[in-house]
Design an enzyme around this catalytic site. Structure first.
Site: not given
Ligand code: SP5
Ligand code: ZN
Length: 353
Positions: A169, A205, A207, A295
């Site tokens: 990110h 990943d 994301h 993840d």
């Molecule tokens: C490296 C990496 O995997 N970074 C991910 C960062 C995510 N951070 C914010 C996540 C917001 C998640 N919303 C979650 C809903 C849970 N029920």
């Molecule tokens: Zn991630």
């Protein structure tokens, strides 16, 4: 065949313990915790074909090849500055309360504030805490990625960098998403610096790797391929659609596969197959870089895809078919109890085991 796999790891990450993040405005324990890397290491340690090595110091130049010097100095100095001004008592992490967004900057002069709030001007979320050990850990994570590149250059077919904090990110002048420096992108850039002209980053990943996309969006020497949850519902929300395909010299060299909720192994592998076809057509002349997040696992606490442990072996086996030496860079993955098995599954697939 279980060929030995160098695992580049360090204890430096233990002092990067951000403790809290904000999830929809609520402070919660930070999902990106030291326990993640500890769990991976413990699982790998049970198998002697994983050969643990310390990262070697590669200095700042490989970081400055991609990241703004202001970001680097700010991350280096922020904690001591905050201690000096009393912004932290030394226990609470630094998390921003105002952002320098494009809309803020539009139409009038803006400035990076001096010392006390300079850090905020580089942040893009409220979920990436910085503490006293963060900068050093982030530097060592980059060194782990670069040391893994060194191992592959020395002839290893596969190397794994247990990077923590993760990186995908982080953009040229921006940190967030638990990421400070873009470990995988810096590894790719190191391959370019050694003469490669076509490097592939495969990002698995959950994301979208907005930082990696941003870093290479206009470049023709690094192809960025990402499979991730559709940004329509998933973090980081503002990038990762299929029509983001690169620009200028990089036209066609950025490809995204946004995936629906609960996508399982077969659905995932079908998208991966498309991505690997794009990778083959690019005719890479360097080792493959994999941004490896776990993840996507069905039990991940912040995600909603549905991969099983064995699916990572199939992902690894499919990527192995590219016939390239491979550098695996650890990204996300928050189902701590399953992380070790999932990493081993991917690495075994990549080594044909
Ligand atoms: C490296 C990496 O995997 N970074 C991910 C960062 C995510 N951070 C914010 C996540 C917001 C998640 N919303 C979650 C809903 C849970 N029920
Ligand atoms: Zn991630």
């Amino acid at each position: 065949m279980r060929v030995p796999v160098p695992v580049i790891r360090s204890d430096a990450h233990l002092a990067h313990d951000g403790l809290i993040e904000f999830l929809n405005g609520t402070p919660v324990p930070c999902f990106e915790s030291p326990a993640r890397a500890v769990a991976i290491e413990r699982a790998l340690a049970a198998d002697p074909t994983f050969v643990f090595e310390e990262p070697t110091d590669h200095g700042l130049d490989p970081i400055l090849a991609l990241h703004d010097p202001g970001l680097v100095t700010t991350l280096a100095e922020a904690w001591d500055d905050a201690l000096a001004t009393g912004m932290t008592d030394g226990l609470r992490p630094l998390l921003p309360d105002a952002f320098l967004t494009a809309a803020y900057a539009d139409g009038h002069p803006t400035s990076r504030p001096g010392r006390s709030h300079r850090l905020w001007s580089y942040a893009f979320d409220t979920a990436t805490p910085l503490v006293g050990g963060t900068y050093h850990a982030a530097r060592v994570a980059v060194d782990a990625a670069l040391t893994a590149v060194d191992r592959v250059h020395a002839g290893a077919p596969l190397a794994y960098a247990l990077c923590r904090p993760p990186g995908h990110h982080a953009g040229p002048a921006m940190y967030g998403g638990y990421c400070f420096f873009n470990n995988a992108a810096i590894a790719a850039q190191a391959l370019v610096a050694r003469g490669a002209s076509r490097v592939v980053i495969l990002d698995i990943d959950y994301h979208h790797g907005n930082g990696s996309q941003q870093l290479f969006y206009r470049r023709d020497d690094v192809l960025y391929l990402s499979l991730h949850a559709d940004p329509e519902r998933a973090y980081p929300y503002y990038s990762g659609t299929a029509d983001e395909r690169g620009a200028g010299a990089g036209e066609g060299l950025n490809r995204n596969w946004p995936l629906p909720e609960r996508a399982d192994g077969p659905r995932y592998l079908a998208a991966l197959d498309e991505a690997l076809t794009v990778a083959r057509d690019f005719a890479p002349d360097a080792p493959l870089i994999i941004s490896a997040g776990f993840d996507t696992f069905h039990a991940d606490p912040i995600a909603d895809l549905a991969l099983q442990t064995d699916d990572y072996r199939a992902i690894g086996a499919a990527a192995r078919d590219l016939g390239l030496a491979t550098v695996v860079i650890q990204e996300g993955g928050y189902a701590i109890d399953a992380l070790g098995a999932n990493v081993i599954s991917l690495l075994d697939g990549l080594r044909g085991a």
